[in-house]
Scaffold this motif. Sequence first.
Motif, PDB file in Angstrom:
ATOM      1  N   GLN A 288       7.624  15.184 -13.523  1.00 20.97           N
ATOM      2  CA  GLN A 288       8.973  15.670 -13.244  1.00 20.97           C
ATOM      3  C   GLN A 288       9.903  14.521 -12.837  1.00 20.97           C
ATOM      4  O   GLN A 288      11.093  14.537 -13.160  1.00 20.97           O
ATOM      5  N   VAL A 289       9.368  13.538 -12.129  1.00 23.60           N
ATOM      6  CA  VAL A 289      10.193  12.400 -11.715  1.00 23.60           C
ATOM      7  C   VAL A 289      10.647  11.613 -12.939  1.00 23.60           C
ATOM      8  O   VAL A 289      11.799  11.173 -13.037  1.00 23.60           O
ATOM      9  N   ALA A 290       9.769  11.436 -13.910  1.00 17.05           N
ATOM     10  CA  ALA A 290      10.092  10.653 -15.101  1.00 17.05           C
ATOM     11  C   ALA A 290      11.137  11.336 -15.973  1.00 17.05           C
ATOM     12  O   ALA A 290      11.786  10.676 -16.789  1.00 17.05           O
ATOM     13  N   ARG A 291      11.321  12.645 -15.824  1.00 16.78           N
ATOM     14  CA  ARG A 291      12.267  13.377 -16.676  1.00 16.78           C
ATOM     15  C   ARG A 291      13.709  13.227 -16.215  1.00 16.78           C
ATOM     16  O   ARG A 291      14.623  13.667 -16.899  1.00 16.78           O
ATOM     17  N   VAL A 292      13.902  12.650 -15.050  1.00 19.24           N
ATOM     18  CA  VAL A 292      15.249  12.453 -14.503  1.00 19.24           C
ATOM     19  C   VAL A 292      15.490  10.950 -14.375  1.00 19.24           C
ATOM     20  O   VAL A 292      14.604  10.216 -13.941  1.00 19.24           O
ATOM     21  N   PRO A 293      16.674  10.438 -14.776  1.00 20.54           N
ATOM     22  CA  PRO A 293      16.934   9.000 -14.662  1.00 20.54           C
ATOM     23  C   PRO A 293      16.699   8.467 -13.249  1.00 20.54           C
ATOM     24  O   PRO A 293      17.097   9.097 -12.264  1.00 20.54           O
ATOM     25  N   MET A 294      16.053   7.299 -13.167  1.00 22.26           N
ATOM     26  CA  MET A 294      15.729   6.700 -11.874  1.00 22.26           C
ATOM     27  C   MET A 294      16.970   6.523 -11.009  1.00 22.26           C
ATOM     28  O   MET A 294      16.926   6.699  -9.780  1.00 22.26           O
ATOM     29  N   ALA A 295      18.105   6.170 -11.623  1.00 21.81           N
ATOM     30  CA  ALA A 295      19.325   5.938 -10.847  1.00 21.81           C
ATOM     31  C   ALA A 295      19.731   7.169 -10.058  1.00 21.81           C
ATOM     32  O   ALA A 295      20.261   7.061  -8.939  1.00 21.81           O
ATOM     33  N   LEU A 296      19.479   8.362 -10.597  1.00 21.95           N
ATOM     34  CA  LEU A 296      19.834   9.585  -9.876  1.00 21.95           C
ATOM     35  C   LEU A 296      18.915   9.822  -8.689  1.00 21.95           C
ATOM     36  O   LEU A 296      19.372  10.266  -7.630  1.00 21.95           O
TER      37      LEU A 296
ATOM     38  N   ILE B  74      13.320   2.197  -2.048  1.00 24.61           N
ATOM     39  CA  ILE B  74      13.111   3.556  -2.546  1.00 24.61           C
ATOM     40  C   ILE B  74      12.518   3.514  -3.949  1.00 24.61           C
ATOM     41  O   ILE B  74      11.627   4.316  -4.290  1.00 24.61           O
ATOM     42  N   ALA B  75      12.978   2.573  -4.790  1.00 30.51           N
ATOM     43  CA  ALA B  75      12.428   2.451  -6.146  1.00 30.51           C
ATOM     44  C   ALA B  75      10.932   2.167  -6.101  1.00 30.51           C
ATOM     45  O   ALA B  75      10.152   2.718  -6.890  1.00 30.51           O
ATOM     46  N   ASP B  76      10.513   1.314  -5.173  1.00 28.34           N
ATOM     47  CA  ASP B  76       9.076   1.036  -5.041  1.00 28.34           C
ATOM     48  C   ASP B  76       8.312   2.282  -4.607  1.00 28.34           C
ATOM     49  O   ASP B  76       7.206   2.552  -5.096  1.00 28.34           O
ATOM     50  N   ALA B  77       8.898   3.051  -3.683  1.00 27.06           N
ATOM     51  CA  ALA B  77       8.227   4.279  -3.232  1.00 27.06           C
ATOM     52  C   ALA B  77       8.100   5.280  -4.370  1.00 27.06           C
ATOM     53  O   ALA B  77       7.071   5.961  -4.510  1.00 27.06           O
ATOM     54  N   LEU B  78       9.119   5.388  -5.214  1.00 28.71           N
ATOM     55  CA  LEU B  78       9.058   6.303  -6.349  1.00 28.71           C
ATOM     56  C   LEU B  78       8.031   5.829  -7.370  1.00 28.71           C
ATOM     57  O   LEU B  78       7.321   6.646  -7.986  1.00 28.71           O
ATOM     58  N   ASP B  79       7.964   4.523  -7.557  1.00 27.11           N
ATOM     59  CA  ASP B  79       6.978   3.984  -8.491  1.00 27.11           C
ATOM     60  C   ASP B  79       5.556   4.307  -8.046  1.00 27.11           C
ATOM     61  O   ASP B  79       4.660   4.502  -8.878  1.00 27.11           O
ATOM     62  N   ASP B  80       5.337   4.391  -6.744  1.00 28.02           N
ATOM     63  CA  ASP B  80       4.007   4.694  -6.211  1.00 28.02           C
ATOM     64  C   ASP B  80       3.618   6.164  -6.384  1.00 28.02           C
ATOM     65  O   ASP B  80       2.483   6.548  -6.059  1.00 28.02           O
ATOM     66  N   LEU B  81       4.553   6.997  -6.897  1.00 23.84           N
ATOM     67  CA  LEU B  81       4.258   8.426  -7.051  1.00 23.84           C
ATOM     68  C   LEU B  81       3.642   8.764  -8.403  1.00 23.84           C
ATOM     69  O   LEU B  81       3.387   9.941  -8.687  1.00 23.84           O
ATOM     70  N   LYS B  82       3.408   7.776  -9.249  1.00 22.06           N
ATOM     71  CA  LYS B  82       3.022   8.067 -10.632  1.00 22.06           C
ATOM     72  C   LYS B  82       1.708   8.834 -10.757  1.00 22.06           C
ATOM     73  O   LYS B  82       1.451   9.482 -11.774  1.00 22.06           O
TER      74      LYS B  82
ATOM     75  N   ALA C  67       0.830  -1.190   0.000  1.00 25.72           N
ATOM     76  CA  ALA C  67       0.000   0.000   0.000  1.00 25.72           C
ATOM     77  C   ALA C  67       0.873   1.252   0.000  1.00 25.72           C
ATOM     78  O   ALA C  67       1.935   1.293   0.607  1.00 25.72           O
ATOM     79  N   SER C  68       0.402   2.273  -0.710  1.00 22.34           N
ATOM     80  CA  SER C  68       1.140   3.532  -0.753  1.00 22.34           C
ATOM     81  C   SER C  68       1.085   4.197   0.620  1.00 22.34           C
ATOM     82  O   SER C  68       0.080   4.094   1.329  1.00 22.34           O
ATOM     83  N   PRO C  69       2.152   4.918   1.015  1.00 20.94           N
ATOM     84  CA  PRO C  69       2.139   5.587   2.314  1.00 20.94           C
ATOM     85  C   PRO C  69       1.106   6.703   2.336  1.00 20.94           C
ATOM     86  O   PRO C  69       0.768   7.283   1.305  1.00 20.94           O
ATOM     87  N   SER C  70       0.609   7.006   3.533  1.00 19.52           N
ATOM     88  CA  SER C  70      -0.407   8.053   3.655  1.00 19.52           C
ATOM     89  C   SER C  70       0.170   9.430   3.376  1.00 19.52           C
ATOM     90  O   SER C  70      -0.566  10.363   3.039  1.00 19.52           O
ATOM     91  N   ARG C  71       1.481   9.590   3.546  1.00 25.42           N
ATOM     92  CA  ARG C  71       2.131  10.866   3.243  1.00 25.42           C
ATOM     93  C   ARG C  71       3.288  10.598   2.276  1.00 25.42           C
ATOM     94  O   ARG C  71       4.453  10.516   2.679  1.00 25.42           O
ATOM     95  N   PRO C  72       2.993  10.470   1.001  1.00 23.20           N
ATOM     96  CA  PRO C  72       4.052  10.174   0.020  1.00 23.20           C
ATOM     97  C   PRO C  72       4.977  11.366  -0.174  1.00 23.20           C
ATOM     98  O   PRO C  72       4.683  12.501   0.238  1.00 23.20           O
ATOM     99  N   LEU C  73       6.105  11.110  -0.817  1.00 26.79           N
ATOM    100  CA  LEU C  73       7.031  12.180  -1.161  1.00 26.79           C
ATOM    101  C   LEU C  73       6.329  13.199  -2.055  1.00 26.79           C
ATOM    102  O   LEU C  73       5.437  12.848  -2.842  1.00 26.79           O
ATOM    103  N   LEU C  74       6.744  14.442  -1.945  1.00 32.45           N
ATOM    104  CA  LEU C  74       6.174  15.527  -2.744  1.00 32.45           C
ATOM    105  C   LEU C  74       7.084  15.837  -3.927  1.00 32.45           C
ATOM    106  O   LEU C  74       8.292  15.574  -3.880  1.00 32.45           O
ATOM    107  N   ILE C  75       6.512  16.394  -4.973  1.00 30.87           N
ATOM    108  CA  ILE C  75       7.269  16.655  -6.201  1.00 30.87           C
ATOM    109  C   ILE C  75       7.094  18.119  -6.579  1.00 30.87           C
ATOM    110  O   ILE C  75       5.968  18.618  -6.681  1.00 30.87           O
ATOM    111  N   SER C  76       8.209  18.791  -6.790  1.00 30.61           N
ATOM    112  CA  SER C  76       8.188  20.213  -7.116  1.00 30.61           C
ATOM    113  C   SER C  76       8.004  20.419  -8.618  1.00 30.61           C
ATOM    114  O   SER C  76       8.441  19.600  -9.428  1.00 30.61           O
ATOM    115  N   PRO C  77       7.398  21.520  -9.016  1.00 31.11           N
ATOM    116  CA  PRO C  77       7.345  21.868 -10.444  1.00 31.11           C
ATOM    117  C   PRO C  77       8.757  22.117 -10.978  1.00 31.11           C
ATOM    118  O   PRO C  77       9.720  22.211 -10.214  1.00 31.11           O
TER     119      PRO C  77
END
Length: 852
Positions: free
Chosen positions: A630-638, A615-623, A2-12
């Motif tokens: 903005q997340v997709a525009r930067v390589p996942m490895a970074l 961390i990769a799973d947490a980022l995947d849950d941000l889609k 399940a996704s966390p109740s307070r996921p990471l935020l993404i800046s413009p």
Amino acid sequence: MASPSRPLLISPPGSKQAFTPPPTGRGGPTNPKKARQVERLAPKFTELQEALVERRGALQGDAAGVALEQVLVFETNGPVKDLYDTVVSTPGLEWLADEDLRDLPPDEDFFDRKKPDKPINAQLYLVLFNEQAVMQLLSLWRSWSTDRQLPVAHQCWRDVFARLRDVRRWGVRDRLEETGILDYWRGRVADGVETVAVEIELWFRQAERRTIAEARVRDLVTRATGQVLATCTIDEIAYHALVCKLPIGAVERMLHDPEVELLQCDEVRLVRPTGQSGAPIIVDEPEQENEAAEDESDELRDPVVALLDGLPLENHRRLAGRLVVDDPDEWAETYPVASRCHGTAMASLILHGDLGANEKPARHRLYVRPILRPDTFGRPLELAPEGRSWVDLIHRAVRRIVVGDGTLRPAAPSVRVINLSIGDPYQPFIRSVSPLAKLLDWLSWRYQVLFVVSAGNHSAPITIAGRADELKPEAIVAAIAAAQRHRRILSPAEAVNALSVGATAQDAGDPWKARASNEHDLALPEGLPSPISGLGRGYRRIVKPDVLAPGGRVVFVAKDEANGETKFEPVTRPRTPPGQQVAAPSATPGDLSGFRYLVGTSNAAALVSRAALRIADALDDLKDEPNAAQVARVPMALWLRTLLAHGTSWTSEASGIADRALRTPSNSRAFTDLVSGLLAFGVVRPERVIACAEERATILAGGEIGADERYIHRIPLPPSLNAHTAWRRLTITLSWFSPINPTHRKYRRAALWFEPPGKTELLVRRCGVDWRAVRRGTLQHEVLEGDRKAINIQADGHLDIPVICMADAGSLDDRIPYAMAVTLEVAPGVNTKIYDEVRARVAPRVAVRPGV
């Protein structure tokens, strides 16, 4: 999950602003007067002339008609402007490399006039001269030393002569001194082997000259009754080497007298052992698990992590169905099950963590490619194959993963992290970046993959002031620091684009009980390194290791010394705690549930790769989150690299112990820079970066940037922090993969950095690693804290974080992707809703149409 109740935020996206170059530094030692330079250097140029005559005579009888060429070393007081352009435009000269020399003792000629006792820096230039060019150099020296005018095309040499500290030929000592080859040869002679494999690295020449140079070295190997087994040339890292096999008799002769033709050959840069990274094979009976792990293999996702290591026990109960083993060289046929120790252990740690912690297994399969093999001489070791180029093997393995092998498709295109729990004991980092580290740096940039690399282990005894039963943490830390030059990080941990991992002495086991009165674990509080962990710093004093992670408690046997000190020698006891519990082969036929206890930086690196999966799973849950594009525009490895480092910080206990043990009046100003080689950026804490909390908001920001550009990322501040007087922390982490210039002393082509805000808005100040140290590599991590004055925040308050890019090692034509994470937090229990307020302001506003 399940996704966390307070996921990471993404800046413009950030906004581009005008770029203003920062001021350049000045100062340093002044040059001696010209008369003194002539007095000092005249004998050295006379030696060069005599050496030219000697070499000319030695080569006259050579049947191959070898041209006379010499590599000259120029050590100068600071950089010489336009030297590179002069060399490449002058016939008979060929630029090879330049390097920094740091912390040299001052002498009567070169010293800082303001601080005469301060260590000084210098530059080392390596240039190849043919016979005519050497004669021209000698003529230019005579003109300069007798006050005659130098030709316009050679004016640069006037500055060289004025700044010159030393000039000499690249000799036998240079080819052998820092490579460990002599100790390796002595060991192989003692082992009684008949042949020895060596790597002979040649100077990286222009293409047509490269062929001639290789033919010359091949001829000398044949004359020594040796054999060339393999060759490797990789233009992108300026690397050209031969893997050769020499008879033990030839090796013994070179040990007795290194001044032999092969070691004197001007085409040879270095002679080193072939890749010696390896791990012991544990031959005693392992313990057995009572129950098998739950089988969730049918639900597993594609691999995100690749493990380059030994061949694992694929059907072990902990690993069955979870591995994608790729063995294109068909090593499995000659890889005994009992020898499959290290790969099995690393796979176990990546997938399950320390088995003693009983964590949930990873949700992804693990790709595995064997790069280690059982020792061919019967020693209980898994080693890099002796007859192959270690650099070439890893180069091919990585390309097979990401782009394919020949006509084959990529073996694991979903992989973003490559785990290398290896370290070459014959290549501790001293001054120059190793070929393997250069390869990792180039591959990171070219394919945007993250290498997680262990810092390396040191099993030598450690001597500590005081008696064993009276030791305090400060004494242990002081002893570790005193031995730092003998416990350096091992190749390839110095790679600037890699995430290098040191170990702490923690594991999931119960409190340890000594079996004898002279046994101790020397376990330091979390945040301090294990006594066996490789220590930094890295190239150009970059923070290395980057991070620390648990590597298990180590048992030491104490022996009292006559001077009141105690010598502690580490011992290996894989059947019993302490240590991290890992899957292992069993000596019982058919048993697939064996486990052992293992310690070291290999473990720590594997656990960091495991954290990357979370961390990769947490980022995947941000889609589906605001600004997710903005997340997709930067390589996942970074993103993974940034967030792995983002959760780190120095604990007050660890930094306090280090301060009491190591700070002195003479090192006080540079203390946080120096101590970063011990503490790194801190211990990886994935739980802090996979989700936010009510009092903690983490915002992701990234993009692309080119040379001489500046982008501003605006981070909103929560209004509830207005008038806040309690503890608060601002953490900012920026990472990127830089292209490299392998023959330039600055090496890193792309220099990015940010200027941390918050000093006026949040009234916070830097803590942790020195601000200059964090800007030297490709990972800037800054922690700022405050707790004294009330904050004044307006309703629309924000932080502006500028990200800046400049070329650093020659030109920079590429645009550089970067990932940044920003966390603002206050102490738990404070009546603020930081996360909710920041989230409301980060989310894009939805325009309301009239009449709706």
